[in-house]
Design an enzyme around this catalytic site. Structure first.
Site, PDB file in Angstrom:
ATOM      1  N   VAL A  11       2.591  23.568 -40.028  1.00 28.48           N
ATOM      2  CA  VAL A  11       2.196  22.045 -40.174  1.00 28.48           C
ATOM      3  C   VAL A  11       1.739  21.651 -38.820  1.00 28.48           C
ATOM      4  CG1 VAL A  11       3.445  21.436 -42.414  1.00 28.48           C
ATOM      5  CG2 VAL A  11       4.533  20.695 -40.207  1.00 28.48           C
ATOM      6  N   SER A  12       0.646  20.875 -39.093  1.00 30.15           N
ATOM      7  CA  SER A  12       0.018  20.308 -37.670  1.00 30.15           C
ATOM      8  C   SER A  12       0.797  19.476 -36.834  1.00 30.15           C
ATOM      9  CB  SER A  12      -1.526  20.068 -37.760  1.00 30.15           C
ATOM     10  OG  SER A  12      -2.066  20.946 -38.452  1.00 30.15           O
ATOM     11  N   THR A  13       1.567  18.560 -37.269  1.00 30.52           N
ATOM     12  CA  THR A  13       1.995  17.104 -36.941  1.00 30.52           C
ATOM     13  C   THR A  13       3.509  17.039 -37.187  1.00 30.52           C
ATOM     14  OG1 THR A  13       1.342  15.660 -38.583  1.00 30.52           O
ATOM     15  CG2 THR A  13      -0.237  16.182 -36.825  1.00 30.52           C
ATOM     16  N   GLN A  16       4.583  15.696 -40.734  1.00 36.29           N
ATOM     17  CA  GLN A  16       4.363  16.558 -41.782  1.00 36.29           C
ATOM     18  C   GLN A  16       5.620  17.413 -42.275  1.00 36.29           C
ATOM     19  OE1 GLN A  16       0.428  18.251 -40.309  1.00 36.29           O
ATOM     20  NE2 GLN A  16      -0.168  17.385 -42.193  1.00 36.29           N
TER      21      GLN A  16
END
Length: 207
Positions: A11-13, A16
């Site tokens: 996931v990017s952040t 998340q």
């Protein structure tokens, strides 16, 4: 048990979660009677260089040592959003004879015989063209900066016998130097960064 597989989730952040990816791929492995050996997950931008992604690097080391057959991802973007980086990972897996299973496309990069899957090859061909355009754009930006530098009185070129200073070269290849310090093999660093083996040897000598 069936084929040995590992899960890779991203996931990017930090706010998340990758639980859904892991749960879906765990169920997929069970359904196909695949032996789930490990799960690697990270919270990091997919635009980061492969050399900066600790979990990706850990997975690459693991699958080679443990003779894994497949890597499972829910979609190709989980492997990364930078086209060049994704292609490097796919090529590295192909060279090791390890198939990448992409759940949302329901395809694998290799066939049961270890050959490149035609459907996945079509996908990779499209990605390669995108990567070519990205490289062209980068090259044009570099050339534009070069000409602008000269137009403003900057001097370029080398004197005979010129050799890059150690600190300049190590700064230019700082990500490769980090991996060398962590004792990753030259072959794996080449696959992850695209830097030639000869250049990596020079960096190693300078270090």
């Amino acid at each position: 048990m069936g084929k040995k597989v590992v899960i890779f989730a991203r996931v990017s952040t930090s706010n998340q979660e990758y639980d859904r990816q892991v749960n879906e791929l765990t169920a997929l492995a069970a359904k196909n009677n695949w032996q789930l050996c490990a799960c690697f997950s990270e919270k990091i931008s997919g635009a980061k260089a492969n050399s900066e992604r600790k979990e990706l690097l850990r997975m690459m080391e693991y699958i080679e040592v443990n003779h894994v057959d497949k890597v499972l991802v829910t979609e190709l973007s989980r492997l990364g959003r930078d086209t060049l980086q994704v292609l490097e990972v796919i090529e590295m897996l192909n060279n090791k004879g390890i198939s990448l299973y992409i759940q949302n496309y329901n395809i694998e990069t290799l066939t049961a015989q270890g050959k490149v899957n035609p459907m996945s090859q079509f996908l990779v061909t499209i990605l390669s063209e995108v990567a070519r355009m990205e490289r062209k754009t980068i090259r044009e930006r570099v050339e534009s900066g070069y000409h602008n530098y000269r137009a403003n009185g900057g001097k370029v070129g080398r004197k005979a016998g010129y050799r890059k200073e150690v600190n300049v070269m190590l700064e230019e290849y700082k990500e490769e130097a980090k991996l060398l310090k962590k004792n990753y093999s030259l072959r794996n660093i080449y696959a992850l960064t695209g830097t030639s083996i000869n250049t990596l040897r020079k960096i190693k000598t300078l270090m």
